[in-house]
Write an enzyme that holds these catalytic residues in place. Structure first.
Site, short mmCIF file in Angstrom:
data_model
loop_
_atom_site.label_atom_id
_atom_site.label_comp_id
_atom_site.label_asym_id
_atom_site.label_seq_id
_atom_site.Cartn_x
_atom_site.Cartn_y
_atom_site.Cartn_z
N GLY A 49 -19.21 -27.98 -1.33
CA GLY A 49 -20.62 -28.32 -1.19
C GLY A 49 -21.43 -28.34 -2.47
CD GLU A 104 -22.14 -21.15 -2.06
OE1 GLU A 104 -22.09 -22.39 -1.97
OE2 GLU A 104 -21.64 -20.40 -1.22
CG ASP A 105 -23.41 -25.73 -0.65
OD1 ASP A 105 -23.36 -24.47 -0.61
OD2 ASP A 105 -22.76 -26.43 0.13
CG ASP A 108 -26.70 -21.02 7.13
OD1 ASP A 108 -27.80 -20.75 7.62
OD2 ASP A 108 -25.77 -21.51 7.81
CG PHE A 158 -26.20 -29.11 9.75
CD1 PHE A 158 -25.41 -28.04 9.38
CD2 PHE A 158 -25.75 -30.40 9.52
CE1 PHE A 158 -24.17 -28.25 8.79
CE2 PHE A 158 -24.51 -30.62 8.94
CZ PHE A 158 -23.72 -29.54 8.58
CB VAL A 159 -29.77 -30.15 5.05
CG1 VAL A 159 -31.16 -29.84 5.56
CG2 VAL A 159 -29.16 -28.93 4.35
NE ARG A 171 -17.70 -32.76 1.27
CZ ARG A 171 -17.88 -31.50 1.68
NH1 ARG A 171 -18.91 -30.81 1.24
NH2 ARG A 171 -17.05 -30.96 2.53
#
Ligand code: IMP
Length: 181
Positions: A49, A104-105, A108, A158-159, A171
């Site tokens: 990610g 990190e992306d 969560d 959720f993205v 992606r």
């Protein structure tokens, strides 16, 4: 041909390409305040990610950068965290005494961030570890952890895009989007 069960025409832009690119400069400056530009840094890209974010972010660094890639999976094909971390590849060189930036992306539940922070401190003994995340879903947190820096706080939706996927797709989008219910 296999296609994701969502239509890209329904995708709404949450964070534009321009907003992301502007934010990278800010994050790079924040990192430079912790790791001066004359110090070497190891940048750890958490695949898959954070690939776009990491690759774009390092372009702003004046440091001598070494890049490493590790791979962890937590979502599988779901849009909710499975709470089931799968460490697919954690191979890293000796980082003892080094400056480490984990990229990190999104944070969560925080389980991945917790796992990584503990792993680096316990196993790798770097001089200093900084954790940066492009996105921060604070409202979804299950463990008490915060990145040192992040780009954008987002709601518990959720993205996809800019490295983040739905069933492996999206992606490649240069922006962050979501599918309205
Ligand atoms: P956490 O361990 O629950 O904090 O989740 C971390 C990982 O879950 C991230 O590195 C992402 O790969 C994935 N993830 C969490 N939220 C989203 C999302 O909204 N879209 C896509 N992937 C997500």
């Amino acid at each position: 041909m296999t296609m994701p069960d969502k239509n890209i025409l329904d995708l709404k832009v949450l964070i534009s390409e321009e907003e992301i690119q502007n934010k990278l400069k800010i994050i790079a400056k924040q990192v430079e305040e912790i790791f001066p530009a004359d110090e070497d840094i190891y940048v750890i890209c958490v695949l898959k990610g954070s690939v776009m974010f990491c690759i774009d972010l390092v372009k702003h660094f004046k440091h001598n950068v070494q890049m490493e890639f590790i791979r962890i999976s937590s979502y599988g094909h779901e849009t909710k965290s499975t709470n089931n971390l799968q460490a697919i590849d954690l191979t890293l060189p000796n980082l003892e005494g080094k400056n480490v930036l984990i990229v990190e992306d999104i944070i969560d539940t925080g389980l991945t961030a917790r796992f990584l922070t503990d792993l680096f401190k316990i196993k790798h003994h770097p001089q200093k570890v900084i954790f940066v995340s492009l996105l921060n879903k604070k409202c979804a947190r299950q463990v008490d952890i915060e990145p040192d820096f992040y780009g954008f706080e987002i709601d518990d939706k959720f993205v996809v895009g800019y490295g983040l996927d739905y069933k492996g797709y999206y992606r490649n989008l240069p922006y962050i989007g979501y599918f309205p219910n």
